[in-house]
Scaffold this active site. Sequence first.
Site, PDB file in Angstrom:
ATOM      1  N   ASP A 144      33.044  46.326  55.081  1.00  0.00           N
ATOM      2  CA  ASP A 144      34.416  46.796  54.972  1.00  0.00           C
ATOM      3  C   ASP A 144      34.530  48.033  55.873  1.00  0.00           C
ATOM      4  OD1 ASP A 144      36.707  46.753  52.155  1.00  0.00           O
ATOM      5  OD2 ASP A 144      37.045  47.263  54.262  1.00  0.00           O
TER       6      ASP A 144
HETATM    7  C1  GLC Z   1      40.388  47.913  54.111  1.00  0.00           C
HETATM    8  C2  GLC Z   1      40.192  46.950  52.971  1.00  0.00           C
HETATM    9  C3  GLC Z   1      39.862  45.539  53.415  1.00  0.00           C
HETATM   10  C4  GLC Z   1      40.569  45.265  54.727  1.00  0.00           C
HETATM   11  C5  GLC Z   1      39.916  46.144  55.775  1.00  0.00           C
HETATM   12  C6  GLC Z   1      40.549  45.974  57.160  1.00  0.00           C
HETATM   13  O1  GLC Z   1      39.848  49.152  53.781  1.00  0.00           O
HETATM   14  O2  GLC Z   1      39.259  47.312  51.967  1.00  0.00           O
HETATM   15  O3  GLC Z   1      40.269  44.661  52.364  1.00  0.00           O
HETATM   16  O4  GLC Z   1      40.441  43.893  55.075  1.00  0.00           O
HETATM   17  O5  GLC Z   1      39.937  47.518  55.410  1.00  0.00           O
HETATM   18  O6  GLC Z   1      41.849  46.466  57.151  1.00  0.00           O
END
Ligand code: GLC
Length: 712
Positions: A252
């Site tokens: 993430d």
């Molecule tokens: C965010 C979220 C994730 C998302 C990623 C890209 O922090 O936790 O669900 O897909 O970053 O935006």
Amino acid sequence: MTIENRIQHLLSQMTLREKIGQMVQTHSTSDANKDLVRQGLIGSLFNEADVEKVAEFQRVSIEESRLGIPLLIGRDVIHGFRTIFPIPLGQAASWNTDLVEKAARAAAREVAPTGVRWTFSPMVDIARDPRWGRIAEGAGEDPVLASAMGAAMVRGYQGEDLSHPDSIAACAKHFVGYGATEGGRDYNTADIPERTLRDVYLKPFKACVDAGVSTLMAGFNEIDGVPASGNAFTLRQILREEWKFDGFVVSDWTSILEMIVHGFCADAREAAREGTLAGVDMEMESTCYLDHLESLVASGEIPQARIDDAVRAILRIKFRLGLFENAMPAVPQAPFAAREDDLALARRLARESCVLLKNDADLLPLGKSMRSLAVIGALADSPADQIGCWSFDRHLPDIRTPLAAIRDAVGEATEVRYVRALADEPAQSREADDAAIEATSSSDAAVLFLGEGERLSGESHCRAFLDLPAHHLDLVKKIHALGKPVVVVLITGRPLTIPWVAENIPALLVAWHPGTMGGPAIADLLFGDHAPSGKLPVTFPRTVGQIPLYYNHKNTGRPPIEVERKMPMGTPLDPVGFCSCYLDAETTPQFPFGFGLSYSSISYGPTEATVEGDSFHITAQITNIGSRAITEVVQLYVRDLAGSVTRPVKELKAFQKISLAAGESRIASFLLRPDDLAFHHRDGTYGPEPGEFQAWIAPDSQGGTAARFTLS
Ligand code: GLC
């Protein structure tokens, strides 16, 4: 040449740095990053809205880097791209996997021409705590429903052929246990015993892997002290060795670097080592991999083979997507005119997502020939609020609000008196309140739009209180006191605690954040052009003090018994039942998982169980005893009365959405196989255990009559 041969051939030409480059993902289209792309040191770009920037980065990667490996362009297309469907929690409330799959397909078809071929969806985190803002993004509290919804989205996004230009790679997230975050506070600790991890939180991910999901995203949370983004037990033993997953895992946003903050890694080099060795193949946004993997391989701390495995998995998805043949955006700038069929689908899914929680004296549906109708509440006319979190690409001009749709529905016959009261503003204007009361007094009925706006929902939007704002409730009470028929429509990204409304308002419909066509969908139901069919995918507590409160809980040694609720006034030992209950609140939910009404009543006959080989045929007669055709989500629950470990008091095992004409009777039938009863035993083995069971074919997690059967 097969994809595996093409991968091997390409891998054999790559330098170590170029291999590491494939493991690097950024959202920034800076010149410095463009130069890294030119050197083959970036493998993926995400959340870049400008199609021309995407095209330029892709061109540089294909034409100017040494090996011309295309970038994989990712984006959070969570519940639609330009045409926004209900938030995933709302989609789950439809219990209609076919529609959910179609919506995912429509989203893929809309976004793919912009060069995006990877979405960070479905989110399949089981959530039992509505204080957590991200409950909006998943399918609620049950593993079977979340598994069905996650698999449907994977099929929709990826289609039959991942290389089709309309197909995009899906990403099951956040692996794993993120929804168990302590206190409902985002990014927090999740202490989950392995049995619960396997029998609850991992199940929807397994369903997505079985549906062929191309990627997973590792979560921010830790599990029992080990961050999900550095967790070899989940990422390697379970995902790779047990499930044989052959796609790749992305972290993430900076979750690799955050292992330092967790106190799990001393520095970025250790974070790079832990993340890579645990099984995260691509690092989102932070640069631990770019900065340290080369030296970690040189020192032998990371075997070259591990890098090759990660890059092989990434290239596998790029080849399956057909990126080496076709990666450039199909359009210079994504022109946009919503397709009529997509808007119709968005309307139908929003309609089927709505859950009718109350309808005393059949107040709904409203007639269309009223002289006047008061529509009260900012949420009736707020496009940004009705489409919910993660919808930054929405096409605003297409959004149809409930107010506009109500006006369309009643036409000239009824005067619609709208008052923008109940706004999400700190101080409610007296004038708005007075106007709301006046409009209701002078109308035949009132529809109040209550709940939470989009800005209170989603990532890092957690709430310690789930009540309606006090001044909103005050106004609702004043309006109710006028004695007119009042309907409440709840626009929200989560269950809210609404005891007074639930108790006193005769008709209550929850529409979640219903998306682009939420307005027409709500109007279709308010005026009876369609009947509601949604069922709750998550429990509505009475008060936040009851949380966590979910239907598939354990029985305990002293389950709550209905006791006369009173604060102990006598001796300190003045008992309140000596059971698992509160002195000052009920233990039952406001509305249970699986609950939802419609404009006709369904009667459920007794559940029956008959042996069929090693399986069981569970049946019940269901009859539409009302006066109009409706669609009912018939649910099958089971209880294992005694196991080598304690078992939930109920578990959803299957469901069917069936339509019944007025007066029609049908035998609902499910085949329950031994494997449907499987769980992780005390000794860790997996499978069904012989013993006594109960089964319910029911309208929700509290209804139906039980049949008993014995598994030998
Ligand atoms: C965010 C979220 C994730 C998302 C990623 C890209 O922090 O936790 O669900 O897909 O970053 O935006």
